[in-house]
Design a protein around this motif. Structure first.
Motif, PDB file in Angstrom:
ATOM      1  N   THR A  57      -4.778  23.334  31.089  1.00  0.00           N
ATOM      2  CA  THR A  57      -5.096  22.229  31.991  1.00  0.00           C
ATOM      3  C   THR A  57      -4.456  20.961  31.433  1.00  0.00           C
ATOM      4  OG1 THR A  57      -7.203  23.244  32.597  1.00  0.00           O
ATOM      5  CG2 THR A  57      -6.944  20.883  33.052  1.00  0.00           C
ATOM      6  N   VAL A  58      -3.621  20.335  32.259  1.00  0.00           N
ATOM      7  CA  VAL A  58      -2.919  19.124  31.842  1.00  0.00           C
ATOM      8  C   VAL A  58      -3.783  17.920  32.203  1.00  0.00           C
ATOM      9  CG1 VAL A  58      -0.840  17.735  32.080  1.00  0.00           C
ATOM     10  CG2 VAL A  58      -0.687  20.244  32.202  1.00  0.00           C
ATOM     11  N   GLY A 103       1.909  29.952  25.076  1.00  0.00           N
ATOM     12  CA  GLY A 103       2.153  29.892  26.519  1.00  0.00           C
ATOM     13  C   GLY A 103       2.279  28.491  27.071  1.00  0.00           C
ATOM     14  N   ALA A 104       2.135  27.476  26.230  1.00  0.00           N
ATOM     15  CA  ALA A 104       2.163  26.094  26.719  1.00  0.00           C
ATOM     16  C   ALA A 104       3.571  25.501  26.762  1.00  0.00           C
ATOM     17  CB  ALA A 104       1.266  25.224  25.856  1.00  0.00           C
ATOM     18  N   LEU A 108       5.061  22.363  28.969  1.00  0.00           N
ATOM     19  CA  LEU A 108       5.467  21.110  28.335  1.00  0.00           C
ATOM     20  C   LEU A 108       6.929  20.778  28.658  1.00  0.00           C
ATOM     21  CD1 LEU A 108       3.705  21.634  24.900  1.00  0.00           C
ATOM     22  CD2 LEU A 108       3.113  19.896  26.608  1.00  0.00           C
ATOM     23  N   ASP A 109       7.761  21.823  28.759  1.00  0.00           N
ATOM     24  CA  ASP A 109       9.156  21.584  29.161  1.00  0.00           C
ATOM     25  C   ASP A 109       9.218  21.023  30.582  1.00  0.00           C
ATOM     26  OD1 ASP A 109      10.022  22.549  26.728  1.00  0.00           O
ATOM     27  OD2 ASP A 109      10.420  24.580  27.479  1.00  0.00           O
ATOM     28  N   TRP A 110       8.389  21.580  31.459  1.00  0.00           N
ATOM     29  CA  TRP A 110       8.353  21.109  32.852  1.00  0.00           C
ATOM     30  C   TRP A 110       7.880  19.647  32.916  1.00  0.00           C
ATOM     31  CZ3 TRP A 110       3.809  20.612  36.202  1.00  0.00           C
ATOM     32  CH2 TRP A 110       4.129  20.336  37.543  1.00  0.00           C
ATOM     33  N   LEU A 111       6.938  19.327  32.041  1.00  0.00           N
ATOM     34  CA  LEU A 111       6.451  17.948  31.978  1.00  0.00           C
ATOM     35  C   LEU A 111       7.449  17.012  31.298  1.00  0.00           C
ATOM     36  CD1 LEU A 111       2.755  18.712  30.913  1.00  0.00           C
ATOM     37  CD2 LEU A 111       3.512  17.899  33.156  1.00  0.00           C
ATOM     38  N   LEU A 135      -6.488  22.972  26.679  1.00  0.00           N
ATOM     39  CA  LEU A 135      -6.294  21.580  27.068  1.00  0.00           C
ATOM     40  C   LEU A 135      -4.944  21.073  26.575  1.00  0.00           C
ATOM     41  CD1 LEU A 135      -7.228  18.771  28.095  1.00  0.00           C
ATOM     42  CD2 LEU A 135      -8.329  18.449  25.847  1.00  0.00           C
ATOM     43  N   ILE A 136      -4.191  20.447  27.469  1.00  0.00           N
ATOM     44  CA  ILE A 136      -2.989  19.701  27.102  1.00  0.00           C
ATOM     45  C   ILE A 136      -3.287  18.245  27.422  1.00  0.00           C
ATOM     46  CG2 ILE A 136      -0.530  19.311  27.559  1.00  0.00           C
ATOM     47  CD1 ILE A 136      -0.249  22.217  28.299  1.00  0.00           C
TER      48      ILE A 136
END
Length: 543
Positions: A57-58, A103-104, A108-111, A135-136
């Motif tokens: 969850t971002v 798996g994050a 994180l790359d997409w963000l 949690l991200i």
């Protein structure tokens, strides 16, 4: 129970997004281009997010300079990860702290979080905080920064985050720029928005309660129906555990990503509905009555009835030289030309012109007929879609007059065509003429040889006076038979002319109907079906 709920949410969201994709496809040219662009961007964002980790969850911490956002980020993570201080802007680049790094990375790359600003909580530090696993946490750049790159980055990540935590301070919690640029844009996002009144240590308990109540009232006035307000102090740690509990609730449910996309979709659908206030399903097929009215109007535009009448008249006039009693016709030569007396010479010229395609349908009449059809079908539709149906109806209107004239040229019979029974009747009439002439010659011979004794007759029957009454009776019978056949043939000519006119009008109407179906009705029905599909997609996007 949570897994089932999430699966149901994902299925429902997938169906709604599929309907939104249909809206984007069908709404081109009919809906505000800005809304179509926004819908396409939402589809792209949703597709990307749903392909990435659903176990994470971002959560974005957003706020202005000096709100204590970075200090709160460090307090939640338990590490000094984000720089703090009086220097402004304090946060120039987004920092991320991840609970459960597996798996994050794709997320994180997409963000677009830079590698040097990614931090993972070590397992030893996560003891007692397993509820935050997944949690991200993002510490966004200050939204009111004077640096050109930081404010757009904050705006971008606010659009991408699953849950947004707005960090406000007691001095600027009513800051107009925050409310105008961001909070007002997140109306309907109650489930994925949290408001933190930070720096609570600077207030007394009464001031704290007053500020929190004032903030809640302000948020309600701006459309946040159920605002979640948490008071914290990053300096003393007061309220931080309560904020962690709120975050843990979202992280554990694993639904924030879907809720955020649903909220974005709800808001977009509401704006689409506002742009199209009246949407009623319409009958997708042109009914028989309107289609018949269109064909009638197009037939009038090409002058089918006038042509039929002209052909009927010419048919009748031409029959005089074929099926009339020859003696009456020869006697009529001393009188004026019947064509001139009937004033049909111009009609024949018009017929020749039509057959040669020199006369075309009236474009104005064609346009009026097409417009009348579209206007009758679009009652109650939004203006954009009424215009769309009208454009579809007129899409080939420039071709219609020429096509109608071409069809008319094909269906109009040649002027020199002679029915077979006219030939038979003409032969019969001239046979009677020959018989009458023979009777006159016979009677003359009897008078010459039998009465006036002009000489010896070549044959006895040519001088037998007793045969004279019978020859006269024969001549009278031939004349009567000729006149009777002439009158009877005129009746047949009238019937034949009527049949010829009916055939021409029926054939032309059939051709006009097919042409109208191809050039007008089919484009209109495609547009009506497009509208109904759009209407159905709009209904499918609603919860």
């Amino acid at each position: 129970m949570t897994t089932v709920s999430t699966a149901e949410t994902q299925h429902g969201l997938g169906s709604r997004l599929a309907a939104l994709a249909k809206i984007v496809e069908l709404g081109q040219g009919r809906v505000d281009p800005a809304l179509i662009t926004e819908a396409a961007q939402l589809l792209l964002r949703a597709g990307d997010r749903l392909k990435l980790s659903s176990d994470h969850t971002v959560v974005a911490l957003a706020g202005g300079t000096g709100s204590g956002k970075s200090s709160l980020f460090n307090a939640i993570s338990g590490l000094e990860l984000s720089p703090t201080g009086a220097r402004r802007p304090t946060t120039a680049r987004t920092h991320a702290c991840v609970w459960g790094i597996d798996g994050a990375s794709p997320l994180l790359d997409w963000l677009q979080i830079q590698w040097r600003h990614r931090f993972a909580r070590a397992s030893a530090l996560d003891r007692g905080e397993s509820q935050l696993h997944g949690l991200i946490l993002l510490d966004l750049p200050d939204h009111d920064s004077i640096r050109a790159l930081t404010d757009p980055e904050a705006h971008r990540l606010i659009q991408l985050a699953d849950l947004v935590v707005w960090v406000l301070d007691p001095q600027k919690y009513a800051d107009a720029s925050v409310h105008r640029r961001y909070i007002a844009e997140l109306t309907g996002h109650d489930a994925v928005t949290v408001f933190v009144l930070n720096q609570a240590d600077r207030l007394t308990s009464e001031e704290r309660a007053e500020c929190a109540g004032d903030l809640e009232e302000l948020l309600r006035r701006e459309g946040v129906a159920r605002p979640r307000v948490v008071t914290t102090s990053a300096t003393t740690g007061e309220g931080v555990e309560g904020l962690k509990a709120v975050l843990a609730e979202s992280v554990t449910a694993r639904r924030a990503a879907y809720q955020r996309l649903e909220a974005d979709l709800d808001r977009l659908v509401a704006r689409l509905a506002k742009d199209l206030p009246e949407m009623l399903r319409v009958e997708p097929a042109v009914d028989g009555a309107r289609r018949a009215a269109l064909v009638d109007a197009l037939c009038d535009a090409i002058g089918v009835s006038a042509l039929g009448e002209a052909m009927e008249n010419v048919y009748g006039v031409r029959s005089v030289s074929w099926v009339g009693w020859p003696y009456a016709r020869w006697a009529g030569r001393v009188r004026p030309d019947p064509l001139k007396s009937l004033r049909l010479g111009a009609v024949k010229d018009d017929i020749r012109g039509l057959v040669g395609s020199s006369v075309t349908a009236q474009p104005a009449e064609v346009d009026n007929a097409v417009t009348a059809l579209s206007d009758g079908l679009t009652a109650g539709m939004p203006e954009q879609w009424r215009d769309g149906v009208r454009e579809a109806a007129r899409s080939r209107s420039a071709e219609v007059p020429g096509a109608l004239s071409a069809e008319l040229a094909e269906v109009a019979p040649p002027l020199d065509r002679v029915p077979g029974w006219w030939w038979l009747l003409k032969i019969w009439q001239y046979l009677l003429v020959v018989m009458f002439a023979a009777g006159v010659a016979w009677a003359g011979a009897i008078l010459a040889y039998g009465v006036f004794k002009a000489g010896r007759p070549p044959a006895e029957v040519l001088g037998d006076v007793a045969l004279l009454p019978w020859v006269g009776l024969m001549m009278i019978s031939v004349l009567g038979l000729g006149l009777f056949s002439a009158m009877a043939s005129r009746n047949f000519v009238v019937l034949g002319a009527g049949r010829e006119r009916d055939r021409l009008e029926r054939d032309m109407r059939r051709r006009v109907d097919l042409l109208a179906q191809d050039m007008v009705v089919q484009p209109v029905e495609r547009e009506l079906n497009r509208y109904n599909d759009f209407f159905g997609a709009m209904a499918a996007t609603r919860r």
